[in-house]
Enzyme design. Structure first.
Site, PDB file in Angstrom:
ATOM      1  N   GLY A 124     -28.115  50.073 -56.673  1.00  0.00           N
ATOM      2  CA  GLY A 124     -27.919  49.035 -57.680  1.00  0.00           C
ATOM      3  C   GLY A 124     -29.024  48.920 -58.717  1.00  0.00           C
ATOM      4  CD  GLU A 184     -33.201  45.350 -54.570  1.00  0.00           C
ATOM      5  OE1 GLU A 184     -32.317  45.806 -55.329  1.00  0.00           O
ATOM      6  OE2 GLU A 184     -33.010  45.212 -53.352  1.00  0.00           O
ATOM      7  CG  ASP A 185     -29.285  45.390 -56.907  1.00  0.00           C
ATOM      8  OD1 ASP A 185     -30.095  44.886 -56.086  1.00  0.00           O
ATOM      9  OD2 ASP A 185     -28.295  46.043 -56.559  1.00  0.00           O
ATOM     10  CG  ASP A 191     -27.992  37.607 -50.756  1.00  0.00           C
ATOM     11  OD1 ASP A 191     -27.673  36.524 -51.270  1.00  0.00           O
ATOM     12  OD2 ASP A 191     -27.383  38.109 -49.797  1.00  0.00           O
ATOM     13  CG  PHE A 232     -20.429  39.374 -53.649  1.00  0.00           C
ATOM     14  CD1 PHE A 232     -21.446  39.599 -52.729  1.00  0.00           C
ATOM     15  CD2 PHE A 232     -19.821  40.471 -54.249  1.00  0.00           C
ATOM     16  CE1 PHE A 232     -21.844  40.887 -52.400  1.00  0.00           C
ATOM     17  CE2 PHE A 232     -20.211  41.771 -53.918  1.00  0.00           C
ATOM     18  CZ  PHE A 232     -21.223  41.960 -52.991  1.00  0.00           C
ATOM     19  NE  ARG A 291     -22.816  51.743 -57.197  1.00  0.00           N
ATOM     20  CZ  ARG A 291     -23.499  51.131 -56.237  1.00  0.00           C
ATOM     21  NH1 ARG A 291     -24.437  50.268 -56.545  1.00  0.00           N
ATOM     22  NH2 ARG A 291     -23.233  51.356 -54.976  1.00  0.00           N
TER      23      ARG A 291
HETATM   24  P1  IMP Z   1     -31.197  40.839 -49.274  1.00  0.00           P
HETATM   25  O1  IMP Z   1     -31.935  41.718 -48.313  1.00  0.00           O
HETATM   26  O2  IMP Z   1     -30.280  39.890 -48.561  1.00  0.00           O
HETATM   27  O3  IMP Z   1     -32.081  40.137 -50.268  1.00  0.00           O
HETATM   28  O4  IMP Z   1     -30.174  41.771 -49.988  1.00  0.00           O
HETATM   29  C1  IMP Z   1     -30.391  42.367 -51.171  1.00  0.00           C
HETATM   30  C2  IMP Z   1     -29.335  43.433 -51.377  1.00  0.00           C
HETATM   31  O5  IMP Z   1     -28.032  42.965 -51.010  1.00  0.00           O
HETATM   32  C3  IMP Z   1     -29.232  43.765 -52.844  1.00  0.00           C
HETATM   33  O6  IMP Z   1     -30.117  44.790 -53.179  1.00  0.00           O
HETATM   34  C4  IMP Z   1     -27.780  44.160 -52.992  1.00  0.00           C
HETATM   35  O7  IMP Z   1     -27.631  45.524 -52.694  1.00  0.00           O
HETATM   36  C5  IMP Z   1     -27.057  43.346 -51.953  1.00  0.00           C
HETATM   37  N1  IMP Z   1     -26.456  42.120 -52.550  1.00  0.00           N
HETATM   38  C6  IMP Z   1     -26.841  40.845 -52.344  1.00  0.00           C
HETATM   39  N2  IMP Z   1     -26.099  39.984 -53.055  1.00  0.00           N
HETATM   40  C7  IMP Z   1     -25.212  40.728 -53.743  1.00  0.00           C
HETATM   41  C8  IMP Z   1     -24.175  40.408 -54.698  1.00  0.00           C
HETATM   42  O8  IMP Z   1     -23.904  39.244 -55.060  1.00  0.00           O
HETATM   43  N3  IMP Z   1     -23.489  41.467 -55.206  1.00  0.00           N
HETATM   44  C9  IMP Z   1     -23.754  42.766 -54.851  1.00  0.00           C
HETATM   45  N4  IMP Z   1     -24.711  43.103 -53.982  1.00  0.00           N
HETATM   46  C10 IMP Z   1     -25.435  42.103 -53.420  1.00  0.00           C
HETATM   47 MG    MG Z   2     -29.680  46.706 -53.551  1.00  0.00          MG
END
Ligand code: IMP
Ligand code: MG
Length: 174
Positions: free
Chosen positions: A42, A97-98, A101, A150, A163
């Site tokens: 991403g 990072e994209d 979360d 999401f 994407r």
């Molecule tokens: P974290 O470890 O929960 O912070 O997750 C981060 C990763 O989860 C991001 O790099 C994304 O790949 C994925 N992610 C979290 N939220 C979304 C979303 O709303 N759309 C798409 N991918 C997401």
């Molecule tokens: Mg990611």
């Protein structure tokens, strides 16, 4: 109901914000060079746009970590699926990072790069969902804070779909 995408942040807004981040990062790192680490897949779209707007020497590397599968919530289980090519030792690292979360991915990565001897580590994310945070992480540069929905587009996918959308949207009807 069929799956549809509702626009949340337009292409123009994203471009404008990346321009601002590029300027800010260039001024904060003045006199240094930046080792950008892109979190695949991403983060790739965002990193390319951001790197072009940084007026300092930039080197790039890529890492692929996974915690997700095809679901829309984090499992907390982080694995390195593709590691960096180059050492980060003594470098000023900017993780790109994209989205943040739960924060688990970035927490894991920051700890890992510290262990590997990075001189400094900062974090730049296009999107931040603060309401979802489980693990505290220090974000240095944030494109947009968004509500707990999401999102897809600009590198973000839903089971590999959407994407390549040039804007950020919310998946509805799933
Ligand atoms: P974290 O470890 O929960 O912070 O997750 C981060 C990763 O989860 C991001 O790099 C994304 O790949 C994925 N992610 C979290 N939220 C979304 C979303 O709303 N759309 C798409 N991918 C997401
Ligand atoms: Mg990611």
């Amino acid at each position: 109901m069929a799956e549809t995408i509702r626009e949340l942040i337009s292409e123009q807004e994203v471009d404008k914000r990346i321009e601002e981040l590029g300027k800010q990062i260039s001024s904060d790192y003045a006199g240094k060079s930046i080792h950008m680490i892109c979190i695949l897949k991403g983060g790739a779209f965002f990193m390319c746009e951001l790197a072009k707007r940084i007026t300092l020497p930039v080197s790039i590397d890529f890492m692929y970590v996974s915690s997700y599968g095809n679901e829309t919530s984090s499992s907390g289980n982080i694995r390195i699926k593709k590691d960096l090519d180059e050492s980060v030792e003594g470098k000023d690292v900017l993780i790109v990072e994209d989205i943040i979360d739960s924060g688990r991915t970035l927490y894991f990565l920051t700890e890992e790069l510290k262990k590997r001897g990075a001189k400094s580590i900062s974090l730049c994310t296009l999107l931040d969902k603060p309401d979802r945070r489980v693990v505290e992480v220090k974000t240095d540069y944030v494109g947009f804070q968004i509500p707990d929905e999401f999102v897809v587009g600009y590198g973000l996918d839903y089971a590999q779909k959407y994407r390549t959308l040039p804007f950020i949207g919310v998946v509805e009807g799933v």
